[in-house]
Motif scaffolding. Structure first.
Motif, PDB file in Angstrom:
ATOM      1  N   PRO A   4       1.001  -1.115   0.036  1.00 55.94           N
ATOM      2  CA  PRO A   4       0.121   0.020   0.054  1.00 55.94           C
ATOM      3  C   PRO A   4       0.984   1.209  -0.109  1.00 55.94           C
ATOM      4  O   PRO A   4       2.035   1.488   0.402  1.00 55.94           O
ATOM      5  CB  PRO A   4      -0.750  -0.071   1.108  1.00 55.94           C
ATOM      6  N   ARG A   5       0.432   2.317  -0.752  1.00 54.71           N
ATOM      7  CA  ARG A   5       1.070   3.361  -0.861  1.00 54.71           C
ATOM      8  C   ARG A   5       1.104   4.245   0.654  1.00 54.71           C
ATOM      9  O   ARG A   5       0.044   3.862   1.519  1.00 54.71           O
ATOM     10  CB  ARG A   5       0.546   4.425  -1.710  1.00 54.71           C
ATOM     11  N   LEU A   6       1.685   5.309   0.804  1.00 56.62           N
ATOM     12  CA  LEU A   6       1.546   6.095   2.156  1.00 56.62           C
ATOM     13  C   LEU A   6       0.169   6.763   2.235  1.00 56.62           C
ATOM     14  O   LEU A   6      -0.406   6.483   3.338  1.00 56.62           O
ATOM     15  CB  LEU A   6       2.636   7.279   2.052  1.00 56.62           C
ATOM     16  N   ARG A   7      -0.363   6.975   1.283  1.00 53.10           N
ATOM     17  CA  ARG A   7      -2.093   7.556   1.302  1.00 53.10           C
ATOM     18  C   ARG A   7      -2.719   6.392   2.032  1.00 53.10           C
ATOM     19  O   ARG A   7      -3.722   6.854   2.721  1.00 53.10           O
ATOM     20  CB  ARG A   7      -2.239   8.135   0.334  1.00 53.10           C
ATOM     21  N   TYR A   8      -2.649   5.288   1.662  1.00 50.34           N
ATOM     22  CA  TYR A   8      -3.329   4.140   2.058  1.00 50.34           C
ATOM     23  C   TYR A   8      -3.195   3.823   3.540  1.00 50.34           C
ATOM     24  O   TYR A   8      -3.874   3.569   4.246  1.00 50.34           O
ATOM     25  CB  TYR A   8      -3.219   2.860   1.195  1.00 50.34           C
ATOM     26  N   LEU A   9      -1.724   3.881   3.942  1.00 49.84           N
ATOM     27  CA  LEU A   9      -1.398   3.716   5.200  1.00 49.84           C
ATOM     28  C   LEU A   9      -1.863   4.614   6.133  1.00 49.84           C
ATOM     29  O   LEU A   9      -2.540   4.399   7.364  1.00 49.84           O
ATOM     30  CB  LEU A   9       0.182   3.582   5.395  1.00 49.84           C
TER      31      LEU A   9
END
Length: 144
Positions: A4-9
Motif C-alpha cells: 500500500p502507498r503512503l496515502r493508504y497507510l
C-alpha cells in the motif's frame, strides 16, 4: 502482494484509530470484587479501557444493610479509569489489517474480473477470425 502507498497507510491508520475509539463504547466484561467494587472493561476486540468504582449499597455479594449511607468507600472517588495502550495498539492494528485485507481482496477481485473479461474478448475474437477465414476460402473456391 500489494504494497500500500503512503496515502493508504494514512487512511488505514485513521480508520483504525476511529474504529478503536468507537469500539470503546462496547462493554466487553463487567465484574464485581468483594467490598463492592465494580470493574467494567471497554473496547473490542481487546478491552483497552478499564473503569472501576465502588458501589454503595448495590453490591450483590453483601446485603444492602451492610452499607450505610455514611460508609467510607462511598466517599472515595466514584470511578477510576485506566488505559492499556498495548491493547489499544493491537486494536488499531486489527482494524488496519481489516482495511488492508479488504483493499487486497478488492484488487484481486478486480484483477480477476479484468482477466476474465480479457479472456472473453480473446475468445470472442478467435471464432470470428476462424469464420472469416472459412468464408473467404469458400468465396475464393466459388469464384474459381
Amino acid at each position: 502482494m500489494i504494497r500500500p502507498r503512503l496515502r493508504y497507510l494514512i487512511l488505514f491508520l485513521s480508520l483504525g484509530l476511529v474504529a478503536s475509539y468507537v469500539s470503546v463504547n462496547v462493554l466487553t466484561s463487567y465484574s464485581y470484587l468483594t467490598g463492592g467494587i465494580a470493574i467494567s472493561n471497554y473496547g473490542f476486540p481487546l478491552p483497552w479501557e478499564t473503569v472501576s468504582g465502588t458501589l454503595c449499597g448495590q453490591s450483590p455479594s453483601q446485603p444492602h444493610d451492610a452499607y450505610s449511607l455514611l460508609n467510607g468507600p462511598c466517599f472515595a472517588s466514584c470511578c477510576f479509569t485506566t488505559y492499556n495502550l498495548a491493547f489499544l495498539l493491537f486494536d488499531v492494528l486489527f482494524y488496519m489489517g481489516i482495511g488492508y485485507l479488504s483493499l487486497l481482496s478488492y484488487h484481486r477481485l478486480m484483477r480477476g474480473i479484468d482477466r476474465r473479461a480479457s479472456e472473453l474478448v480473446i475468445e470472442s475474437r478467435q471464432p470470428m477470425s476462424v469464420e472469416e477465414d472459412d468464408q473467404s476460402q469458400d468465396g475464393s473456391e466459388e469464384k474459381a
